[in-house]
Design a protein around this motif. Structure first.
Motif, PDB file in Angstrom:
ATOM      1  N   VAL A 162       0.792  -1.220   0.088  1.00 20.02           N
ATOM      2  CA  VAL A 162       0.093   0.042   0.030  1.00 20.02           C
ATOM      3  C   VAL A 162       0.799   1.234   0.134  1.00 20.02           C
ATOM      4  N   LYS A 200      -0.024   6.499   8.153  1.00 21.97           N
ATOM      5  CA  LYS A 200      -1.457   6.884   7.938  1.00 21.97           C
ATOM      6  C   LYS A 200      -1.773   6.462   6.533  1.00 21.97           C
ATOM      7  N   LEU A 201      -2.265   5.420   6.239  1.00 21.27           N
ATOM      8  CA  LEU A 201      -2.646   4.688   4.984  1.00 21.27           C
ATOM      9  C   LEU A 201      -3.999   4.238   4.928  1.00 21.27           C
ATOM     10  N   ASP A 202      -4.439   4.144   3.819  1.00 21.27           N
ATOM     11  CA  ASP A 202      -5.874   3.488   3.569  1.00 21.27           C
ATOM     12  C   ASP A 202      -6.111   2.278   4.193  1.00 21.27           C
ATOM     13  N   GLU A 203      -6.880   2.315   5.381  1.00 21.78           N
ATOM     14  CA  GLU A 203      -7.149   0.896   6.164  1.00 21.78           C
ATOM     15  C   GLU A 203      -7.638  -0.010   5.348  1.00 21.78           C
ATOM     16  N   ARG A 204      -8.732   0.245   4.419  1.00 23.57           N
ATOM     17  CA  ARG A 204      -9.211  -0.659   3.564  1.00 23.57           C
ATOM     18  C   ARG A 204      -8.295  -1.263   2.656  1.00 23.57           C
ATOM     19  N   ALA A 205      -7.521  -0.609   2.238  1.00 23.35           N
ATOM     20  CA  ALA A 205      -6.451  -1.146   1.211  1.00 23.35           C
ATOM     21  C   ALA A 205      -5.554  -2.110   1.945  1.00 23.35           C
ATOM     22  N   ARG A 260      -4.166  -0.109  13.506  1.00 19.26           N
ATOM     23  CA  ARG A 260      -4.271   1.246  14.034  1.00 19.26           C
ATOM     24  C   ARG A 260      -3.654   2.008  15.201  1.00 19.26           C
TER      25      ARG A 260
END
Lengths: 373, 373
Positions: free
Chosen positions: B268, B320-325, B368
Motif C-alpha cells: 500500500v 497513515k494509509l488507507d485501512e481498507r487497502a 491502527r
C-alpha cells in the motif's frame, strides 16, 4: 485399485521406483475417460491447469477437462501452438502469467496433455510455478508414451540449444491411453516405433524378438500389441531411470543409443527434415556398424535391426551430407568428454556399452558405409 | 577442516541438516579472500559462473573472481543491474544465454555474489541451467546473510507477483564474510537487523536479551557481535528449515512473523517506500499488539520489542494509509486460507504460534493503534 483401470479390462500399471518420488504409469486402451477419477485418486485436487497443444486439444482437450471438472475440480485450460517452437522462454512466460491470472496457488496441479513438447514444457511450468506444483502426464504420442513420460526430464529450449533450461521433476502419475494413438499421423507413429526398437537392442533381446514377430500388428496399431510394447518400453526405461535418476552415474546414458549420430543427422540435415525417431533409426544402424568395426558386435545383429527398422518403414540409410559437418556436431555433442568421441556401442542384441575414446575415423566409416546409393 | 576458515581466527560453521542436500555456512570476518579454496574444497570445479549486481561487483567481484581463478577455475562473470527489477524473466533469459554462450555445461557451478535479489536470481539460474547446477552463495547484505541464504528458496518475479516462479534449490555451501557489511549503506544494514530481532522473538528469548544488551556494538557493526548475531540467526533458521524444507508442514511459516502486516505495508505504501526490514519492524509490532488483543501476549513484551527496534533506528509506527487497502492486501495474502486471516502471533518472547481465523477487526485495531501521531 486405482479408478484409472476401470476403463479397460486389460489395463496394467508400471511402477517407477524413485523413493519418495515414485509414481505409477497406468496403461490401457480407452482409459482416458477415467482421467478425472485417476487424478483425484492420486491426491486431493481443487484446481488443475491443463496444458495442451492445438493439435491434441482438437481431439482430446474437452474430454479430459470435462472428466476432471466432473470430479469437482476447477480447470484452467491453456493451449499452445503445436511444435518445438513452443518450448521457448516466451511461451513459458505466457503460461506462468496465464496460470497466475487464473489464480494458481501452491495446491494447484498441472496436467500435461500432449506429446513430448507439451510434456517438457508443462513439466517445466510445474517444476517452477510457486516453486513446484504436482504434475500429471497424459502422453498422446507414441514417442512421449515410451520415452519422455518416464524419467522426469522437463525443460525448454534457448535459441542456440535444446533442453538447456529445465529440471528433473517427476510426475505424480502418468496415464497412457494407447487408443489415442489412432489419431496420430502415420509418419509420427512409425517414428515412435524406432524408440521401441531401441529398448530391445539396448536392454532386452527377448523383447526385440517379440518386435520382429509382430511387425504387422505394430503397423496396424493393434491394441493388444500396442499395450505390450508401450508397457515393456516403460518398464525398461523405468529400470534404468531408477538407478540413475539425474544422469550422474552414466547408466542412463545407454538410453542415448544411436543418439550421437541421430543428433548430428538432425542438425546437419536441418531440424524438421527428419522426425526424431527416424533419425534414431539411422543412428542405431550407424552405431551397430561402429560396433562391428570395433570388433564387439556381429554383422548378423546389425542386419536384424536393419530388417526390423525397414519393415517398420523407418529410414535405414544415411543421407549424403557434408561429413565434416557431421563429425563437427558429434565432436561438440554433450556426450563428448575431453574432446574424445563417446558412443553407446552394442555388444549384442539386448546389451550396449558406453564407449569413450572412439577414433573419429572409425565413427565416420560407420556413417559412410550406411550411405544411400 | 575447510580452507575457508583460514582467513579468520574466529570463523565458525553452521550446518544445515537436509539429508543429501545438507550444507555448511562458513561465517567469518575477512574470509572472502579464501573463496577460491572454499569452493574447490567442496567439490572439484573447472568452470564457475559468478553472478553479481553492479553495486556489489564494484567492491568485490574482481577479488572473488581472482581468488576463484587462482585455483585453476575458468570464470564467467555476469553482472546484472542492482535492484528488484533484475528478478525478471528477461534477466533470467539473458543470464541463461550468456552462460551458454560461455560454454556452461553440467559440471559448471554458479556462484551468487550479492544480496537477496542476486541470491534468488542466481539460484534460479542454477536450479534450471542444464537441469540443475551446483550453487554456492556469498551473501553480501545483512538481510541475505541471516535470511535468504538459508533455506533454498530461489526464484524470480512476474509483473503481477513476487517470487511466483522458482524452486527449492539448496546451495552446496554458503560463505559469509561479515566484513563486507562495512560497505553496506547504513539504512540497508539497519533494515537487516529487523530480521535478526525477528529470530529472537520467534525462536530464542536468550538471543533477544543478547540483542538488547548489544545495541551499540550492533550499530557500530562490531565484528565479534556481527559474527555472533549472523551465526545465531543462521542456526535458528536452519533448525526451522531442516524440519520443513519445502514449507509443507506449516512450521516454516513461523518465520513469517510480522510479514502479513509487512507485506500489506509494502504494497500500500508502494514498493521502495520501505526497505523490507523496516516494514518487518512495523509488522512485528502490529503482530505483538494483535497478540495482546487475543489475550496471549503481554504489553511488556511488546514494549521490549518497541524499545529494541527504536534503539536500532528502525521505524516502529504504522503510517497513515488507507485501512481498507491494508485489509484488502492482507485478505489476499498467500498466508490467508479459506478467506480467513491468518497470522503468526507471539505468545512470549521466543515463542510464536501460527494462528488461523483471526477476526479482521482485531487485526485492524492492532494496525491502527500503532499509527504515528
Amino acid at each position: 485399485m486405482p479408478a484409472a483401470n476401470s476403463g479397460s479390462a486389460a489395463s496394467q500399471t508400471v511402477h517407477v521406483p524413485l523413493g519418495d518420488r515414485s509414481y505409477d504409469i497406468s496403461i490401457g486402451t480407452g482409459n482416458l475417460v477415467d482421467v478425472g477419477r485417476w487424478v483425484t485418486s492420486l491426491r486431493s485436487v481443487t484446481h488443475a491447469v491443463v496444458i495442451s497443444d492445438a493439435n491434441v486439444a482438437k481431439h482430446y482437450q474437452q474430454r479430459v477437462e470435462e472428466a476432471i471438472a466432473a470430479e469437482g475440480v476447477r480447470v484452467t485450460s491453456l493451449v499452445v501452438p503445436a511444435g518445438e517452437p513452443s518450448k521457448s522462454v516466451s511461451t513459458a512466460q505466457s503460461l506462468w502469467e496465464a496460470a497466475l491470472a487464473d489464480r494458481v496457488d501452491r495446491k494447484s496441479v498441472v496436467v500435461a496433455l500432449g506429446g513430448g513438447v507439451v510434456g517438457d514444457l508443462a513439466g517445466f511450468i510445474a517444476a517452477t510455478m510457486t516453486r513446484g506444483l504436482d504434475f500429471f502426464q497424459i502422453p498422446t504420442s507414441l514417442l512421449a508414451q515410451v520415452d519422455s513420460s518416464v524419467g522426469g526430464k522437463v525443460g525448454i529450449n534457448l535459441p542456440s540449444a535444446k533442453n538447456i533450461v529445465g529440471a528433473f521433476w517427476q510426475p505424480k502419475g502418468v496415464l497412457i491411453d494407447t487408443a489415442v494413438l489412432e489419431t496420430l499421423p502415420r509418419r509420427e507413429y512409425l517414428s515412435g516405433l524406432a524408440e521401441v526398437v531401441k529398448y530391445g537392442v539396448t536392454l532386452d533381446a527377448e523383447f526385440f524378438s517379440y518386435l520382429e514377430a509382430n511387425v504387422q500388428p505394430m503397423l496396424d496399431r493393434d491394441p493388444a500389441v500396442l499395450q505390450k510394447i508401450v508397457a515393456r518400453s516403460c518398464e525398461l526405461k523405468a529400470q534404468v531411470v531408477a538407478e540413475d535418476e539425474t544422469e550422474t552415474t552414466g547408466l542412463r546414458a545407454i538410453l542415448n543409443y544411436g543418439h550421437t549420430y541421430c543428433h548430428a543427422l538432425e542438425t546437419v540435415a536441418g531440424y524438421g527434415e527428419y522426425l526424431h525417431g527416424e533419425a534414431v533409426s539411422v543412428g542405431m544402424l550407424c552405431a551397430s556398424r561402429l560396433g562391428e568395426k570395433l570388433g564387439v558386435f556381429d554383422a548378423e545383429s546389425t542386419q536384424r535391426q536393419f530388417k526390423l527398422l525397414s519393415a517398420l518403414e523407418l529410414p535405414v540409410a544415411t543421407p549424403k551430407l557434408d561429413e565434416r559437418a557431421i563429425l563437427s556436431v558429434m565432436q561438440r555433442d554433450k556426450k563428448v568428454e575431453h574432446g574424445k568421441l563417446r558412443f553407446i556401442v552394442p555388444h549384442r542384441i539386448g546389451k550396449v556399452v558406453l564407449t569413450p575414446d572412439v577414433p573419429s575415423d572409425l565413427a565416420m566409416d560407420a556413417w559412410r558405409e550406411g550411405c544411400e546409393a
